[in-house]
Design a protein around this motif. Sequence first.
Motif, PDB file in Angstrom:
ATOM      1  N   GLY A 139       0.788  -1.222   0.000  1.00  0.00           N
ATOM      2  CA  GLY A 139       0.000   0.000   0.000  1.00  0.00           C
ATOM      3  C   GLY A 139       0.822   1.274   0.000  1.00  0.00           C
ATOM      4  N   GLY A 140       2.098   1.187  -0.392  1.00  0.00           N
ATOM      5  CA  GLY A 140       2.960   2.375  -0.385  1.00  0.00           C
ATOM      6  C   GLY A 140       3.736   2.561   0.897  1.00  0.00           C
ATOM      7  N   TYR A 141       3.479   1.711   1.917  1.00  0.00           N
ATOM      8  CA  TYR A 141       4.142   1.843   3.215  1.00  0.00           C
ATOM      9  C   TYR A 141       5.402   0.986   3.287  1.00  0.00           C
ATOM     10  N   ALA A 142       6.442   1.558   3.890  1.00  0.00           N
ATOM     11  CA  ALA A 142       7.694   0.836   4.089  1.00  0.00           C
ATOM     12  C   ALA A 142       8.340   1.364   5.359  1.00  0.00           C
ATOM     13  N   GLU A 143       9.343   0.650   5.845  1.00  0.00           N
ATOM     14  CA  GLU A 143      10.066   1.116   7.014  1.00  0.00           C
ATOM     15  C   GLU A 143      11.499   0.606   6.989  1.00  0.00           C
ATOM     16  N   ASP A 144      12.382   1.365   7.654  1.00  0.00           N
ATOM     17  CA  ASP A 144      13.735   0.901   7.893  1.00  0.00           C
ATOM     18  C   ASP A 144      13.886   0.697   9.406  1.00  0.00           C
ATOM     19  N   SER A 145      15.105   0.691   9.900  1.00  0.00           N
ATOM     20  CA  SER A 145      15.306   0.431  11.331  1.00  0.00           C
ATOM     21  C   SER A 145      14.838   1.579  12.217  1.00  0.00           C
TER      22      SER A 145
ATOM     23  N   PHE B 186       5.678   6.543   3.596  1.00  0.00           N
ATOM     24  CA  PHE B 186       4.505   6.330   2.748  1.00  0.00           C
ATOM     25  C   PHE B 186       4.771   6.989   1.408  1.00  0.00           C
ATOM     26  N   GLN B 187       4.774   6.167   0.358  1.00  0.00           N
ATOM     27  CA  GLN B 187       5.037   6.651  -0.986  1.00  0.00           C
ATOM     28  C   GLN B 187       6.277   7.545  -1.042  1.00  0.00           C
ATOM     29  N   GLY B 188       7.334   7.073  -0.387  1.00  0.00           N
ATOM     30  CA  GLY B 188       8.615   7.755  -0.443  1.00  0.00           C
ATOM     31  C   GLY B 188       8.786   8.914   0.512  1.00  0.00           C
ATOM     32  N   GLN B 189       7.769   9.227   1.338  1.00  0.00           N
ATOM     33  CA  GLN B 189       7.852  10.325   2.286  1.00  0.00           C
ATOM     34  C   GLN B 189       7.896   9.787   3.712  1.00  0.00           C
ATOM     35  N   LYS B 190       8.792  10.335   4.520  1.00  0.00           N
ATOM     36  CA  LYS B 190       8.892   9.917   5.909  1.00  0.00           C
ATOM     37  C   LYS B 190       7.690  10.409   6.702  1.00  0.00           C
ATOM     38  N   LEU B 191       7.100   9.524   7.475  1.00  0.00           N
ATOM     39  CA  LEU B 191       5.945   9.901   8.304  1.00  0.00           C
ATOM     40  C   LEU B 191       6.407  10.380   9.683  1.00  0.00           C
TER      41      LEU B 191
END
Length: 224
Positions: free
Chosen positions: A208-214, A219-224
């Motif tokens: 859904g466009g969501y990702a995370e690192d450590s 969301f879609q390339g923008q930090k939340l």
Amino acid sequence: MMMKKILMCFCTLLLASVVLMESQAQVFDREYTITRDYVYFRGQPLRDANPRYFQNLGHGYGKDNRHVFLFGQILEYVDPSTFRLVTQRRPYGPDPAQDLVDDDIDEDTYNVYYGGNFTQGGYVQMNNTVLYHGRKLEGASAQSFRYLGKGYAKDDWNVYFEGKKIKGASTMNFSLVGGFYATDNWAVYYRGRKVEGASTMNFTYHGGGYAEDSWNTYFQGQKL
């Protein structure tokens, strides 16, 4: 008896109206189209819409970081940062027939809507050259060229997204993570743009466009 007939007619008309409204809503869900450069409503460009942040909300609504739209028209004095569409209908899943910009569309669907019906995201590998949407991809090596998916490709010297070189991207270990996210040894990319501050360490795509690192969620390339 007459009252019963009237009531039945009323119920029939009410049901027909609900079905019509439902079908119209489904049509409107499909009528926003987002490309890299423009947002379209029924084929007409929305020049005030930002394709990078545009979201199709369904029922004729859409929004970007500056405006909220209804049937392609800006809703004045409506704040997009707080605007939410409230509906009793279940939210749509990643159905490309209803949402052409869903990050989770499969490769075949990407080829239809973004790749110009070419089988490899718009790229065609010839003996001595590489084409993108029928135009020569300058500097690309046909011998080492490889399509990675979702518009990404690379050769021995450069990495490409939708026919454009990704500045600073390393071909070494460059790979598609999921959705439109990709990584090399040092950076994370979304739709060919570097995600500032994102770490490749434990970078994971969740759909859904969501990702995370450590450390952060995106969301879609923008930090939340």
